[in-house]
Design a protein around this motif. Structure first.
Motif, PDB file in Angstrom:
ATOM      1  N   LYS A 283       0.695  -1.220  -0.008  1.00  0.00           N
ATOM      2  CA  LYS A 283      -0.090  -0.157   0.127  1.00  0.00           C
ATOM      3  C   LYS A 283       0.788   1.274   0.070  1.00  0.00           C
ATOM      4  CE  LYS A 283      -3.841  -1.715   2.469  1.00  0.00           C
ATOM      5  NZ  LYS A 283      -4.504  -1.799   4.102  1.00  0.00           N
ATOM      6  N   SER A 284       1.934   1.301   0.835  1.00  0.00           N
ATOM      7  CA  SER A 284       2.629   2.535   1.068  1.00  0.00           C
ATOM      8  C   SER A 284       3.133   2.999  -0.441  1.00  0.00           C
ATOM      9  CB  SER A 284       3.586   2.288   2.122  1.00  0.00           C
ATOM     10  OG  SER A 284       4.636   1.433   1.738  1.00  0.00           O
TER      11      SER A 284
ATOM     12  N   GLY B  75      -9.227   9.698  -3.490  1.00  0.00           N
ATOM     13  CA  GLY B  75      -8.261   9.803  -4.667  1.00  0.00           C
ATOM     14  C   GLY B  75      -7.081  10.648  -4.933  1.00  0.00           C
ATOM     15  N   GLY B  76      -6.663  11.023  -3.546  1.00  0.00           N
ATOM     16  CA  GLY B  76      -5.332  11.886  -3.507  1.00  0.00           C
ATOM     17  C   GLY B  76      -4.260  11.094  -3.865  1.00  0.00           C
TER      18      GLY B  76
ATOM     19  N   ARG C 198      -1.779  10.742  -2.049  1.00  0.00           N
ATOM     20  CA  ARG C 198      -1.020  10.208  -1.032  1.00  0.00           C
ATOM     21  C   ARG C 198      -1.087   8.770  -0.929  1.00  0.00           C
ATOM     22  NH1 ARG C 198      -1.230  14.008   3.668  1.00  0.00           N
ATOM     23  NH2 ARG C 198      -2.708  15.302   2.534  1.00  0.00           N
ATOM     24  N   SER C 199      -0.160   8.276  -0.223  1.00  0.00           N
ATOM     25  CA  SER C 199      -0.198   6.765   0.208  1.00  0.00           C
ATOM     26  C   SER C 199      -1.737   6.081   0.462  1.00  0.00           C
ATOM     27  CB  SER C 199       0.601   6.452   1.430  1.00  0.00           C
ATOM     28  OG  SER C 199       0.241   5.098   2.042  1.00  0.00           O
ATOM     29  N   ALA C 200      -1.754   4.959  -0.051  1.00  0.00           N
ATOM     30  CA  ALA C 200      -2.819   4.218  -0.173  1.00  0.00           C
ATOM     31  C   ALA C 200      -3.188   3.464   1.219  1.00  0.00           C
ATOM     32  CB  ALA C 200      -3.263   3.281  -1.296  1.00  0.00           C
ATOM     33  N   GLU C 201      -2.331   3.769   2.129  1.00  0.00           N
ATOM     34  CA  GLU C 201      -2.180   2.898   3.440  1.00  0.00           C
ATOM     35  C   GLU C 201      -3.737   2.956   4.087  1.00  0.00           C
ATOM     36  OE1 GLU C 201       2.355   2.923   5.319  1.00  0.00           O
ATOM     37  OE2 GLU C 201       1.439   4.823   4.400  1.00  0.00           O
TER      38      GLU C 201
ATOM     39  N   ILE D 286     -11.120   2.184  -0.193  1.00  0.00           N
ATOM     40  CA  ILE D 286     -11.381   1.312  -1.210  1.00  0.00           C
ATOM     41  C   ILE D 286     -10.710  -0.254  -0.654  1.00  0.00           C
ATOM     42  CG2 ILE D 286     -11.208   0.369  -3.603  1.00  0.00           C
ATOM     43  CD1 ILE D 286     -11.504   3.168  -4.380  1.00  0.00           C
TER      44      ILE D 286
ATOM     45  N   VAL E  72      -5.761   3.526  -6.990  1.00  0.00           N
ATOM     46  CA  VAL E  72      -6.555   2.526  -6.412  1.00  0.00           C
ATOM     47  C   VAL E  72      -8.206   3.222  -7.081  1.00  0.00           C
ATOM     48  CG1 VAL E  72      -8.029   1.386  -4.705  1.00  0.00           C
ATOM     49  CG2 VAL E  72      -5.436   1.938  -4.433  1.00  0.00           C
ATOM     50  N   LYS E  73      -8.252   4.262  -6.823  1.00  0.00           N
ATOM     51  CA  LYS E  73      -9.422   4.904  -7.215  1.00  0.00           C
ATOM     52  C   LYS E  73      -9.568   4.993  -8.803  1.00  0.00           C
ATOM     53  CE  LYS E  73     -12.610   8.997  -6.865  1.00  0.00           C
ATOM     54  NZ  LYS E  73     -13.128   9.735  -5.966  1.00  0.00           N
TER      55      LYS E  73
ATOM     56  N   TRP F 241       1.707   2.991  -3.196  1.00  0.00           N
ATOM     57  CA  TRP F 241       0.674   3.510  -3.940  1.00  0.00           C
ATOM     58  C   TRP F 241      -0.132   4.507  -3.496  1.00  0.00           C
ATOM     59  CZ3 TRP F 241       0.323   0.898  -8.681  1.00  0.00           C
ATOM     60  CH2 TRP F 241       1.073  -0.290  -8.997  1.00  0.00           C
ATOM     61  N   ALA F 242      -0.848   5.276  -4.508  1.00  0.00           N
ATOM     62  CA  ALA F 242      -1.627   6.383  -4.006  1.00  0.00           C
ATOM     63  C   ALA F 242      -2.957   6.092  -3.965  1.00  0.00           C
ATOM     64  CB  ALA F 242      -1.299   7.518  -4.890  1.00  0.00           C
ATOM     65  N   CYS F 243      -3.829   6.538  -3.277  1.00  0.00           N
ATOM     66  CA  CYS F 243      -5.337   6.419  -3.333  1.00  0.00           C
ATOM     67  C   CYS F 243      -5.730   6.598  -4.873  1.00  0.00           C
ATOM     68  CB  CYS F 243      -6.053   7.551  -2.662  1.00  0.00           C
ATOM     69  SG  CYS F 243      -6.515   7.047  -0.761  1.00  0.00           S
ATOM     70  N   ALA F 244      -5.251   7.672  -5.475  1.00  0.00           N
ATOM     71  CA  ALA F 244      -5.556   7.944  -6.753  1.00  0.00           C
ATOM     72  C   ALA F 244      -5.404   6.488  -7.751  1.00  0.00           C
ATOM     73  CB  ALA F 244      -4.718   8.981  -7.417  1.00  0.00           C
TER      74      ALA F 244
END
Lengths: 157, 157
Positions: free
Chosen positions: A74-75, B116-117, B119-122, B126, A82-83, A77-80
């Motif tokens: 996870k660390s 959706g930003g 920054r990290s997906a930690e 989702i 995944v979204k 990758w960005a939320c962006a």
DNA sequence: ATAAACCTTAGAGCCTACTCCAAGGTCAAG
DNA sequence: CTTGACCTTGGAGTAGGCTCTAAGGTTTAT
């Protein structure tokens, strides 16, 4: 700790499916018994549930593979990211829905145009619509159908 | 009279597709030249258009096969038979639409829940939703997302 | 005469997600 | 010690619709 059949029953899939997922790198048992039986842990079960949830929202197995590897890292990758995957899938699903709605409309008008009676299909308006090189079909036949005109839209191709 | 490539161009399919249809009994050329080239007549072209129209409303090739054989022998079939096929297909299409609408709803709520930003997906909501063994996910994370609760419906399976 | 564009065939490959099979090994109960 | 339920593997089959390849023959234009 579960054997393959136990985990399969627990998650309502077949043992074959779990072997298939393993072969495709989605889910491997954490260990094996001395005799070679697969042994799954609770973490494996959680991973399987992740897979099944992702399937339930429409992701393919290869997309799920990607989601799983993101999930394990996870660390980086960005939320962006995944979204983005979700939004892409959403767009694909919406495109498919649009196509099917098109089918639905066409089928409905074919169905509505047909008397559906027990007599010969010699003047069946559905067959006429499929035969006709024009996209417009007059429906006015001899055994009890109401008059109507149906359109088979070529753009639905 | 058309050669395979001409008919293909005319109907915007590939020559390979016509050979494929022939192999599967959907459309055979009325004759061949001395050298073995396929020769299609206008009637063949009409049959191809029938196939393409049926495809455009969602029928599979094997269903189209059935429709074609009914079309060639109309007097031995009733409108009810033809309408039955259309209505069955309609039901299948509607079932598929329902499934995809389900996907759409779930994906939309996943998307909405994610910031959706960059920054990290930690703490990506989702991924949390897909991981979580409960079907309910609190989304309340540290980089700018609005609070929300999203539901991943298990019944969509 | 020759090159380009067309045609022929049989057969393999692709995609998705399993599902099933055969031949055999393992394990727990009685 | 046998029965039955479970497990193993590799590999084939299914559905749906093409798409491509190889190796060669034909037609048409120049």
């Amino acid at each position: 700790m579960y054997r393959i059949g136990e985990l399969a029953d627990l998650c309502e899939v077949k043992a074959d499916t779990l072997r298939f997922y393993e072969k495709h790198g989605l889910l491997s048992p954490s260990s094996r018994t001395d005799s070679g039986y697969r042994v799954y842990t609770d973490a494996d079960a959680a991973r399987l549930r992740f897979i099944l949830r992702a399937k339930a929202v429409g992701f393919t197995l290869s997309e799920i593979s990607e989601l799983l590897s993101i999930d394990l890292d996870k660390s980086n990758w960005a939320c962006a990211d995944v979204k983005g995957m979700v939004d892409l899938k959403l767009a694909q699903v919406q495109a498919k829905i649009a196509e099917l709605l098109h089918f639905q409309t066409s089928l409905q008008s074919l169905s509505d145009a047909c008397c559906g009676g027990p007599r010969s299909a010699e003047h069946c308006s559905i067959l006429e619509a499929l035969e006709s090189s024009t996209e417009r079909v007059r429906v006015e036949h001899d055994h009890g159908a109401t008059d109507c005109t149906t359109t088979l839209d070529k753009s639905g191709n």
